[in-house]
Write a protein that holds these residues in place. Structure first.
Motif, mmCIF file in Angstrom:
data_model
loop_
_atom_site.group_PDB
_atom_site.id
_atom_site.type_symbol
_atom_site.label_atom_id
_atom_site.label_comp_id
_atom_site.label_asym_id
_atom_site.label_seq_id
_atom_site.Cartn_x
_atom_site.Cartn_y
_atom_site.Cartn_z
ATOM 1 N N ASN A 260 -5.416 101.386 24.258
ATOM 2 C CA ASN A 260 -5.621 102.703 23.640
ATOM 3 C C ASN A 260 -6.791 103.463 24.258
ATOM 4 O OD1 ASN A 260 -3.572 102.203 21.796
ATOM 5 N ND2 ASN A 260 -4.959 101.490 20.195
ATOM 6 N N ALA A 261 -7.737 102.732 24.812
ATOM 7 C CA ALA A 261 -9.023 103.306 25.209
ATOM 8 C C ALA A 261 -8.923 104.526 26.129
ATOM 9 C CB ALA A 261 -9.897 102.229 25.848
ATOM 10 N N PRO A 262 -8.142 104.500 27.215
ATOM 11 C CA PRO A 262 -8.108 105.676 28.105
ATOM 12 C C PRO A 262 -7.659 106.952 27.390
ATOM 13 C CG PRO A 262 -7.015 103.794 29.117
ATOM 14 C CD PRO A 262 -7.277 103.415 27.703
ATOM 15 N N TYR A 263 -6.715 106.811 26.472
ATOM 16 C CA TYR A 263 -6.183 107.979 25.769
ATOM 17 C C TYR A 263 -7.165 108.470 24.700
ATOM 18 C CZ TYR A 263 -2.234 105.826 28.062
ATOM 19 O OH TYR A 263 -1.421 105.248 29.009
ATOM 20 N N LEU A 264 -7.862 107.534 24.066
ATOM 21 C CA LEU A 264 -8.884 107.923 23.094
ATOM 22 C C LEU A 264 -10.037 108.641 23.787
ATOM 23 C CD1 LEU A 264 -9.014 104.687 20.889
ATOM 24 C CD2 LEU A 264 -8.069 106.908 20.238
ATOM 25 N N ILE A 265 -10.435 108.135 24.945
ATOM 26 C CA ILE A 265 -11.524 108.764 25.699
ATOM 27 C C ILE A 265 -11.145 110.187 26.099
ATOM 28 C CG2 ILE A 265 -12.796 108.693 27.878
ATOM 29 C CD1 ILE A 265 -12.742 105.625 27.649
ATOM 30 N N ASN A 285 -12.899 101.521 12.327
ATOM 31 C CA ASN A 285 -13.833 101.755 13.421
ATOM 32 C C ASN A 285 -13.196 101.450 14.776
ATOM 33 O OD1 ASN A 285 -15.762 102.503 11.641
ATOM 34 N ND2 ASN A 285 -17.102 100.755 11.957
ATOM 35 N N ILE A 286 -13.620 102.210 15.769
ATOM 36 C CA ILE A 286 -13.162 102.003 17.139
ATOM 37 C C ILE A 286 -14.363 101.602 17.986
ATOM 38 C CG2 ILE A 286 -12.218 103.127 19.194
ATOM 39 C CD1 ILE A 286 -10.674 104.984 17.365
ATOM 40 N N SER A 287 -14.163 100.625 18.849
ATOM 41 C CA SER A 287 -15.205 100.229 19.794
ATOM 42 C C SER A 287 -14.614 100.205 21.199
ATOM 43 C CB SER A 287 -15.760 98.844 19.445
ATOM 44 O OG SER A 287 -16.663 98.413 20.451
ATOM 45 N N LEU A 288 -15.333 100.802 22.141
ATOM 46 C CA LEU A 288 -14.884 100.817 23.538
ATOM 47 C C LEU A 288 -15.623 99.785 24.381
ATOM 48 C CD1 LEU A 288 -14.623 104.670 24.179
ATOM 49 C CD2 LEU A 288 -12.795 103.078 23.603
ATOM 50 N N THR A 289 -16.418 98.955 23.742
ATOM 51 C CA THR A 289 -17.256 98.001 24.475
ATOM 52 C C THR A 289 -16.429 97.076 25.362
ATOM 53 O OG1 THR A 289 -18.896 98.036 22.699
ATOM 54 C CG2 THR A 289 -18.998 96.201 24.255
ATOM 55 N N LYS A 290 -15.403 96.452 24.794
ATOM 56 C CA LYS A 290 -14.592 95.507 25.573
ATOM 57 C C LYS A 290 -13.874 96.211 26.724
ATOM 58 C CE LYS A 290 -13.782 92.120 21.898
ATOM 59 N NZ LYS A 290 -12.752 91.420 21.081
ATOM 60 N N TYR A 291 -13.410 97.423 26.454
ATOM 61 C CA TYR A 291 -12.723 98.178 27.509
ATOM 62 C C TYR A 291 -13.676 98.498 28.659
ATOM 63 C CZ TYR A 291 -10.572 102.138 29.912
ATOM 64 O OH TYR A 291 -10.074 102.983 30.871
ATOM 65 N N LEU A 292 -14.869 98.965 28.320
ATOM 66 C CA LEU A 292 -15.845 99.321 29.353
ATOM 67 C C LEU A 292 -16.331 98.084 30.107
ATOM 68 C CD1 LEU A 292 -17.900 102.013 27.395
ATOM 69 C CD2 LEU A 292 -16.163 102.386 29.157
ATOM 70 N N GLU A 293 -16.476 96.968 29.389
ATOM 71 C CA GLU A 293 -16.856 95.723 30.064
ATOM 72 C C GLU A 293 -15.774 95.295 31.048
ATOM 73 O OE1 GLU A 293 -17.511 93.020 26.879
ATOM 74 O OE2 GLU A 293 -19.623 93.579 26.587
ATOM 75 N N ALA A 294 -14.512 95.429 30.632
ATOM 76 C CA ALA A 294 -13.400 95.074 31.519
ATOM 77 C C ALA A 294 -13.365 95.987 32.737
ATOM 78 C CB ALA A 294 -12.078 95.159 30.750
ATOM 79 N N GLN A 295 -13.644 97.280 32.513
ATOM 80 C CA GLN A 295 -13.682 98.233 33.630
ATOM 81 C C GLN A 295 -14.801 97.883 34.605
ATOM 82 O OE1 GLN A 295 -10.579 99.726 33.310
ATOM 83 N NE2 GLN A 295 -11.570 101.605 33.974
ATOM 84 N N LEU A 296 -15.953 97.500 34.059
ATOM 85 C CA LEU A 296 -17.092 97.134 34.899
ATOM 86 C C LEU A 296 -16.791 95.874 35.704
ATOM 87 C CD1 LEU A 296 -20.014 97.643 35.747
ATOM 88 C CD2 LEU A 296 -20.753 96.316 33.755
ATOM 89 N N ASP A 297 -16.189 94.881 35.047
ATOM 90 C CA ASP A 297 -15.829 93.642 35.752
ATOM 91 C C ASP A 297 -14.843 93.925 36.876
ATOM 92 O OD1 ASP A 297 -17.450 92.188 34.091
ATOM 93 O OD2 ASP A 297 -15.832 91.533 32.747
ATOM 94 N N GLU A 298 -13.897 94.825 36.605
ATOM 95 C CA GLU A 298 -12.896 95.174 37.618
ATOM 96 C C GLU A 298 -13.555 95.873 38.807
ATOM 97 O OE1 GLU A 298 -8.878 97.950 37.986
ATOM 98 O OE2 GLU A 298 -9.503 97.187 36.015
#
Length: 324
Positions: A260-265, A285-298
Motif C-alpha cells: 500500500n505504501a507507494p500509493y499512500l505516499i 494507524n499507518i506506519s511506513l517504517t518497514k517500507y522505507l527500511e525495505a527501500q533502503l536495503d534495496e
C-alpha cells in the motif's frame, strides 16, 4: 445537592424526585440490598405524560451524530465484560433528544424540568433540557452538568457505575484525544477497530479510509452518508489518476500492508498531509517504517553490486601489487 442515585436511574427530574421522601445512601450499596434490608424501593419507572410535544434544541441533530461517534469509545470500557452484548444493544437503542423546553404532567401537577435534567419517556426515549443560550456543540460539551447527565444515562442504562468518570471525560475530548486515551488505557490498537465495526457495520473498510482522509484534511464528514467514489474524489479535489490507483491497489482491509505504501505516499503528497496527521484522525494507524527500511536495503544492495562491479572494472587490468 445531587439527587440520590436510586432516583436518577429512572431519569427523574429534581421536581419529581423531591415530591417523595428521599433516602440518601451510597450508590455502591446497590438497589437490591437496600430493598432487602430497609424495605425501600427504588424508582423503576415514573408515570407521567407530556403536556406538549417538546421543542428540539438547535443542537439536537448535531448531538445525535456526535453521540453516535462517542459510543464506541465508551463501550471500550465495557466490551470485555459484556459477554451477551446486552449493554451494546441498550446503548445502541438509546434515543436522546436535546430540547429547549420539556413540560410534563405528574399526578395532576405541571412540572417543567430544569436545564441539564432529563426524563425517560416510552421505550428508550429520553428528553433533556438544554439552555437556548448555548448555540454551539463545542460550547455545550464544556458544561460539566451536561457531560455528567450523559454519563449518568449511560451508566444507569446498564446498571454499572464503574466507568462513569471515563464517559464524562470522553465526551469533552476531540476525536484524536479519544483515540489516544483508549490506546493508553487498553494498549490494544485493534480494540477500537473491532468495536467501531459493532456500532457501524454499514461502513466498510474503503469508506472508513476515505472518511478518515476527509477528516484529516479538515472536511466535515457525514457519518451516516454512503459517499460515492465521484463524491469523495470531488470533495478531496483529487486527480483521477491518484484516486483511481488508490481504489484499485490499496488493500483497505489491511492498511499496514507494504504494497500500500507507494500509493499512500502519492496520495498524501497530493493532499499535502503527513502520516502523523492522518493517524490522529483515523481508526487504524499507518506506519511506513518497514517500507522505507525495505527501500533502503534495496538501494544499498543495488549500489553495493554496482560498486563491486566498478571496482572490478577498475582493477581487472592491474598487476597484483597495484591491486593491493
Amino acid at each position: 445537592m445531587r439527587q440520590p442515585r436510586l432516583l436518577l436511574e429512572a431519569g427523574a427530574c429534581g421536581a419529581i424526585a423531591h415530591s417523595f421522601p428521599l433516602l440518601d445512601l451510597d450508590k455502591r450499596i446497590g438497589k437490591e440490598k437496600v430493598e432487602l434490608i430497609l424495605g425501600v424501593k427504588p424508582f423503576k419507572k415514573i408515570d407521567f405524560t407530556l403536556m406538549e410535544e417538546p421543542i428540539f434544541h438547535v443542537l439536537n441533530d448535531n448531538f445525535k451524530k456526535e453521540f453516535k461517534k462517542l459510543l464506541p469509545y465508551t463501550y471500550c470500557y465495557r466490551y470485555a465484560k459484556d459477554f451477551k452484548s446486552t449493554e451494546l444493544k441498550k446503548w445502541n437503542s438509546m434515543d436522546i433528544y436535546l430540547c429547549r423546553n420539556v413540560a410534563i404532567e405528574y399526578y395532576g401537577n405541571h412540572v417543567v424540568i430544569d436545564n441539564y435534567e432529563y426524563v425517560e419517556y416510552g421505550k428508550n426515549k429520553v428528553y433533556m433540557k438544554i439552555p437556548t443560550s448555548i448555540q454551539s456543540y463545542s460550547e455545550l460539551v464544556k458544561v460539566f452538568e451536561f457531560r455528567d447527565a450523559i454519563a449518568d444515562m449511560l451508566s444507569s442504562s446498564i446498571d454499572v457505575e464503574g466507568n462513569r468518570k471515563d464517559y464524562r471525560e470522553m465526551l469533552a475530548k476531540p476525536e484524536h484525544d479519544r483515540k489516544k486515551t483508549i490506546l493508553s488505557d487498553f494498549d490494544n490498537p485493534d480494540l477500537l477497530i473491532e468495536i467501531k465495526k459493532l456500532f457501524q457495520q454499514d461502513v466498510n473498510d474503503k469508506q472508513q479510509f476515505w472518511m478518515d482522509v476527509m477528516n484529516t484534511v479538515g472536511i466535515t464528514v457525514d457519518e451516516e452518508k454512503n459517499y460515492s467514489d465521484d463524491e469523495m474524489k470531488e470533495i478531496l479535489h483529487l486527480s483521477d489518476t491518484v484516486f483511481d490507483k488508490c481504489n484499485q491497489f490499496i488493500l483497505f482491509e489491511d492498511l499496514q500492508a507494504l504494497e500500500n505504501a507507494p500509493y499512500l505516499i502519492e496520495l498524501f503528497q497530493e493532499l499535502q498531509i503527513d502520516i502523523e496527521h492522518f493517524n490522529l484522525n483515523s481508526l487504524e494507524n499507518i506506519s511506513l517504517t518497514k517500507y522505507l527500511e525495505a527501500q533502503l536495503d534495496e538501494c544499498m544492495a543495488t549500489y553495493k553490486k554496482q560498486y563491486a562491479t566498478y571496482l572490478y572494472d577498475q582493477m581487472k587490468g592491474l598487476e597484483i601489487q597495484q591491486k593491493q
